[in-house]
Structure formats: structure tokens, C-alpha cells
Write a protein that holds these residues in place. Sequence first.
Motif, mmCIF file in Angstrom:
data_model
loop_
_atom_site.group_PDB
_atom_site.id
_atom_site.type_symbol
_atom_site.label_atom_id
_atom_site.label_comp_id
_atom_site.label_asym_id
_atom_site.label_seq_id
_atom_site.Cartn_x
_atom_site.Cartn_y
_atom_site.Cartn_z
ATOM 1 N N ARG A 24 0.692 -1.109 -0.042
ATOM 2 C CA ARG A 24 -0.085 0.132 -0.222
ATOM 3 C C ARG A 24 0.895 1.141 0.085
ATOM 4 O O ARG A 24 1.615 1.462 0.976
ATOM 5 C CB ARG A 24 -0.890 -0.106 1.209
ATOM 6 C CG ARG A 24 -1.777 1.289 1.340
ATOM 7 C CD ARG A 24 -3.343 0.757 1.400
ATOM 8 N NE ARG A 24 -4.021 2.226 1.105
ATOM 9 C CZ ARG A 24 -5.138 2.132 1.666
ATOM 10 N NH1 ARG A 24 -5.919 0.876 2.181
ATOM 11 N NH2 ARG A 24 -5.946 3.101 1.710
ATOM 12 N N SER A 25 1.021 1.959 -0.987
ATOM 13 C CA SER A 25 1.670 3.109 -1.265
ATOM 14 C C SER A 25 1.386 4.346 -0.320
ATOM 15 O O SER A 25 2.185 5.123 -0.115
ATOM 16 C CB SER A 25 1.797 3.524 -2.658
ATOM 17 O OG SER A 25 0.487 3.845 -3.117
ATOM 18 N N SER A 26 -0.030 4.483 0.116
ATOM 19 C CA SER A 26 -0.381 5.719 0.946
ATOM 20 C C SER A 26 0.116 5.486 2.349
ATOM 21 O O SER A 26 0.085 6.470 3.142
ATOM 22 C CB SER A 26 -1.889 5.671 0.782
ATOM 23 O OG SER A 26 -2.380 4.530 1.364
ATOM 24 N N ILE A 27 0.735 4.214 2.841
ATOM 25 C CA ILE A 27 1.342 4.365 4.318
ATOM 26 C C ILE A 27 2.588 4.455 4.072
ATOM 27 O O ILE A 27 3.475 4.199 3.233
ATOM 28 C CB ILE A 27 0.992 2.643 4.712
ATOM 29 C CG1 ILE A 27 -0.258 2.581 4.815
ATOM 30 C CG2 ILE A 27 1.724 2.358 5.934
ATOM 31 C CD1 ILE A 27 -0.861 0.835 5.099
ATOM 32 N N PRO A 28 3.196 5.426 4.713
ATOM 33 C CA PRO A 28 4.688 5.899 4.742
ATOM 34 C C PRO A 28 5.503 4.602 4.964
ATOM 35 O O PRO A 28 5.224 3.751 5.717
ATOM 36 C CB PRO A 28 4.631 7.018 5.992
ATOM 37 C CG PRO A 28 3.391 7.476 6.415
ATOM 38 C CD PRO A 28 2.472 6.173 5.982
ATOM 39 N N ARG A 32 5.397 1.038 7.333
ATOM 40 C CA ARG A 32 5.515 -0.484 6.782
ATOM 41 C C ARG A 32 6.875 -0.899 7.167
ATOM 42 O O ARG A 32 6.829 -2.476 7.479
ATOM 43 C CB ARG A 32 5.648 -0.326 5.335
ATOM 44 C CG ARG A 32 4.295 0.238 4.587
ATOM 45 C CD ARG A 32 4.498 0.158 2.926
ATOM 46 N NE ARG A 32 4.982 1.546 2.720
ATOM 47 C CZ ARG A 32 5.231 1.661 1.362
ATOM 48 N NH1 ARG A 32 5.003 0.968 0.553
ATOM 49 N NH2 ARG A 32 5.863 2.887 1.082
#
Length: 162
Positions: A24-28, A32
Motif C-alpha cells: 500500500r503506497s499511501s502508508i509511509p 511499513r
Amino acid sequence: MQLSELIPAIFLVWTLGLILVLFRSSIPGVWRLAALLLFLFYCGVYYQELLAVAGRFRADYGRELPKLLVTLTQLLPIFLVLFWPIALWMAFFAPGERFGGALVRNLSLVTLFYWLFWLGSWKLGYSLEDGLRKILPERVQLPELPDPPVDPANAGSRRDAR
């Protein structure tokens, strides 16, 4: 229910969730990485149990898969009781209406299907686990895959896939 029965189900769900979070790219990236490091830490804590589970799966995965599904259904009501209050708070404080509505809707459907299945198995005189054991095979057997056909004239040559 013993810890050795819970470990595969918990780590299966955790692994799938971690894979979703990692992509998920929206999580910094730092969060992650933190999720990955926490997962690895708990893998280290439960290393012996995970090793035993892996040995059982390697020895006889056909018997372990139905056991895993039964264990997941035993954990589902505990998960629902623990997650429902958290989900309601998440739905209330969600930044958009879509997330909150989708969370409550999907959790409601999971809860409804679980309890309908439980009620149906109870009315038939089984516990939920007994009902699943009647539905699921005792041992899963994968079909044998045939060998691909080989053209004797081109057996040694290699073609470029273009």
C-alpha cells in the motif's frame, strides 16, 4: 485449544495483512518497515512453534489444511468480539464516509454469515467445528499434474518467447 493450533491461523492472517500493508503506497515507508520488523520479532518469539507447524505441513499438508480452516472458524467469534468495538471507533473517526461505511458493512456481513452458519449447524445437531469436519474432507489431496508434451525434434533447442 492449544497454542500450537492457534499459531498457524494467526500467522496466516497476519502474513496476508502484512503483504497488503507492504504494497500500500499511501502508508509511509517508516510504518511499513515498523510493521515488518514487528512481524519478524514475533516470528522470532514463536520460532519453535512456527518450526513445528512447518514440519507438520511438510509432513502431511493434506491433514493440516482442514485443521487450519477449523481453527480459523474457532478464532472468528473471538476476533469479532474484539474487533467490533475497534471497528466502530474506526468508522466514526474515518476521514471519508466510504471507509467507515464499507468497514461496518463488511464486518456486518462476516458476522451475519458466521452466525447463520453457526445456527444452521446447531439446528442440525452439530457444533460449528463438527459441521465443518463433516463438510471438509479429512485429508486434502491435490491431483497429479501430467508432464507437458515434449517434441522429440526440438527437445534440445530453446526458443525465444517473443
